[in-house]
Design a protein around this motif. Structure first.
Motif, mmCIF file in Angstrom:
data_model
loop_
_atom_site.group_PDB
_atom_site.id
_atom_site.type_symbol
_atom_site.label_atom_id
_atom_site.label_comp_id
_atom_site.label_asym_id
_atom_site.label_seq_id
_atom_site.Cartn_x
_atom_site.Cartn_y
_atom_site.Cartn_z
ATOM 1 N N GLY A 126 0.805 -1.215 0.000
ATOM 2 C CA GLY A 126 0.000 0.000 0.000
ATOM 3 C C GLY A 126 0.837 1.264 0.000
ATOM 4 N N MET A 127 2.107 1.126 0.417
ATOM 5 C CA MET A 127 3.020 2.261 0.426
ATOM 6 C C MET A 127 3.955 2.254 -0.786
ATOM 7 S SD MET A 127 2.101 3.968 2.962
ATOM 8 C CE MET A 127 3.439 5.138 2.836
ATOM 9 N N ALA A 128 3.697 1.352 -1.736
ATOM 10 C CA ALA A 128 4.495 1.284 -2.966
ATOM 11 C C ALA A 128 5.985 1.183 -2.664
ATOM 12 C CB ALA A 128 4.207 2.476 -3.876
ATOM 13 N N ASN A 129 6.316 0.297 -1.718
ATOM 14 C CA ASN A 129 7.722 0.071 -1.353
ATOM 15 C C ASN A 129 8.432 1.360 -0.938
ATOM 16 O OD1 ASN A 129 7.183 -2.095 -3.853
ATOM 17 N ND2 ASN A 129 8.125 -2.965 -2.004
ATOM 18 N N GLY A 130 7.721 2.209 -0.240
ATOM 19 C CA GLY A 130 8.300 3.437 0.283
ATOM 20 C C GLY A 130 8.161 4.651 -0.602
ATOM 21 N N ARG A 131 7.636 4.477 -1.798
ATOM 22 C CA ARG A 131 7.490 5.615 -2.700
ATOM 23 C C ARG A 131 6.428 6.602 -2.224
ATOM 24 N NH1 ARG A 131 6.313 3.890 -8.571
ATOM 25 N NH2 ARG A 131 6.403 6.162 -8.795
ATOM 26 N N LEU A 132 5.563 6.179 -1.313
ATOM 27 C CA LEU A 132 4.499 7.054 -0.816
ATOM 28 C C LEU A 132 4.761 7.535 0.607
ATOM 29 C CD1 LEU A 132 1.449 5.038 -2.201
ATOM 30 C CD2 LEU A 132 2.509 7.090 -3.176
ATOM 31 N N ALA A 133 5.975 7.335 1.069
ATOM 32 C CA ALA A 133 6.307 7.707 2.455
ATOM 33 C C ALA A 133 7.220 8.927 2.497
ATOM 34 C CB ALA A 133 6.994 6.537 3.160
ATOM 35 N N GLY A 134 6.961 9.785 3.462
ATOM 36 C CA GLY A 134 7.854 10.889 3.785
ATOM 37 C C GLY A 134 8.384 11.654 2.587
ATOM 38 N N PRO A 135 9.719 11.813 2.518
ATOM 39 C CA PRO A 135 10.315 12.645 1.465
ATOM 40 C C PRO A 135 10.159 12.060 0.066
ATOM 41 C CG PRO A 135 12.019 11.471 2.675
ATOM 42 C CD PRO A 135 10.738 11.265 3.436
ATOM 43 N N ASN A 136 9.837 10.773 -0.041
ATOM 44 C CA ASN A 136 9.671 10.151 -1.354
ATOM 45 C C ASN A 136 8.276 10.374 -1.931
ATOM 46 O OD1 ASN A 136 12.313 8.829 -1.259
ATOM 47 N ND2 ASN A 136 11.386 7.488 0.274
ATOM 48 N N ALA A 137 7.344 10.824 -1.112
ATOM 49 C CA ALA A 137 5.948 10.935 -1.532
ATOM 50 C C ALA A 137 5.763 12.043 -2.562
ATOM 51 C CB ALA A 137 5.062 11.213 -0.317
ATOM 52 N N PRO A 138 4.845 11.848 -3.510
ATOM 53 C CA PRO A 138 4.532 12.905 -4.478
ATOM 54 C C PRO A 138 4.000 14.147 -3.775
ATOM 55 C CG PRO A 138 3.581 10.796 -5.154
ATOM 56 C CD PRO A 138 4.064 10.624 -3.745
ATOM 57 N N GLU A 139 4.188 15.288 -4.390
ATOM 58 C CA GLU A 139 3.775 16.557 -3.787
ATOM 59 C C GLU A 139 2.280 16.571 -3.469
ATOM 60 O OE1 GLU A 139 3.469 20.061 -2.077
ATOM 61 O OE2 GLU A 139 5.385 19.092 -2.602
#
Length: 323
Positions: A231-244
């Motif tokens: 659900g977090m796309a392997n960290g792509r949706l977390a913290g500094p990696n998340a889209p604006e």
């Protein structure tokens, strides 16, 4: 839910389970894992971290735990935790077979896991899982079924899985790749003696990649329990990696990007359990705020703009380095 034990593991406020993919082995593809785990990736360190996460999850109402043969020592760590707490009998355990862990506790192995959905692999890995988890195992899933998987057509394997189901084990499957919907629909058609074989499906579903949604809704309507992974796309949706856009919506809610991303999934009426892949207790606590997030229609519309082409999404996932 047909999976009775899983039904007892979820409540109106806690449909989140804990997946141990990120802490059962020293290497994994989640972004930010170097900071999450630090330098000590010893067996003892990850065993301790896993037990800390399980303690925190249980204390906060989580009752479903997801492991796999290929997640390093995740089954072993979970089995140790359960044995040390004999009074805990309401934790529902799901594991998976079909991948063999081959990294030998290394983060830079050439191959970290090898896929094989043959009957011999099932029998070997079922014995390995039974040796660790025994009668604590509730759900056994085929790991990462794709449309070309022999597990969809192997009648002998189906018979053995049906035999396990007759003995009280719930049989399910997970999916991966851009053709998840096709794999789900093919699995729904698998029957033994006229009865559907699979009772659960676990698929990747998130704000970036939700092409499997209609097929998962069909699976739910057919009586399967739906478990959502990544659900977090392997960290792509977390913290500094998340889209604006996600960061902006999170700021409006006053909660983290992770809570918003998981809340977006929980709004689907066909979702049974959403897995947290937290590597730290702080991440887990933040994930568990998801049921409290109230997304309005305008925020949902903005989040919908994050959708990626499934093939592009899975190609990028395949390029993520093992940390």
């Amino acid at each position: 839910m047909p999976f009775a034990r899983l039904a007892t593991a979820t409540t109106a406020t806690c449909h989140i389970g804990l997946g141990l993919a990120a802490v059962g082995r020293p290497g994994y593809i989640n972004l930010g894992r170097d900071e999450d785990l630090g330098a000590d990736r010893s067996v003892a360190a990850l065993r301790s971290r896993t037990h800390e996460l399980l303690d925190a999850a249980y204390a906060q109402g989580v009752r479903y735990v997801d492991v796999a043969r290929s997640y390093g020592r995740s089954e072993e760590f979970l089995a140790d935790w359960l044995k040390a707490r004999p009074g805990i009998d309401d934790v529902v355990v799901g594991s998976k077979w079909g991948y063999t862990y081959t990294a030998d506790w290394s983060t830079d192995a050439v191959r970290h896991e090898v896929k094989d959905h043959g009957l011999a692999t099932y029998e070997r890995q079922r014995a390995e899982t039974d040796a660790l988890l025994g009668d604590r195992l509730d759900l056994y899933q085929i790991h990462s079924v794709t449309p070309d998987s022999p597990a969809l057509t192997d009648k002998e394997l189906h018979a053995r899985l049906a035999q396990a189901a007759a003995g009280g084990l719930t049989v399910g499957f997970s999916t991966s790749g851009p053709a998840q919907a096709e794999a789900i629909r093919a699995a729904l058609a698998v029957t033994v003696d006229g009865e559907p074989l699979f009772r659960t499906v676990q698929s990747t579903y998130n704000v970036l990649e939700h092409s499997a949604g209609p097929a998962l809704a069909e699976a739910h309507d057919a009586g399967l329990t739906v478990i959502v992974k990544e659900g977090m796309a392997n960290g792509r949706l977390a913290g500094p990696n998340a889209p604006e856009t996600l960061r902006a919506v999170a700021a409006e809610t006053g909660l983290g990007c992770d809570a918003v991303a998981l809340a977006w999934i929980l709004r689907r009426p066909w979702v049974g359990v959403v897995l947290s892949g937290a590597a730290t207790v702080a991440q887990l606590a933040s994930n568990l705020h998801a049921p409290a997030v109230d997304l309005d229609p305008e925020q949902l519309t903005r989040l919908a703009t994050l959708t990626e082409d499934p093939r592009a999404y899975w190609e990028r996932r395949g390029e993520l380095p093992w940390h």
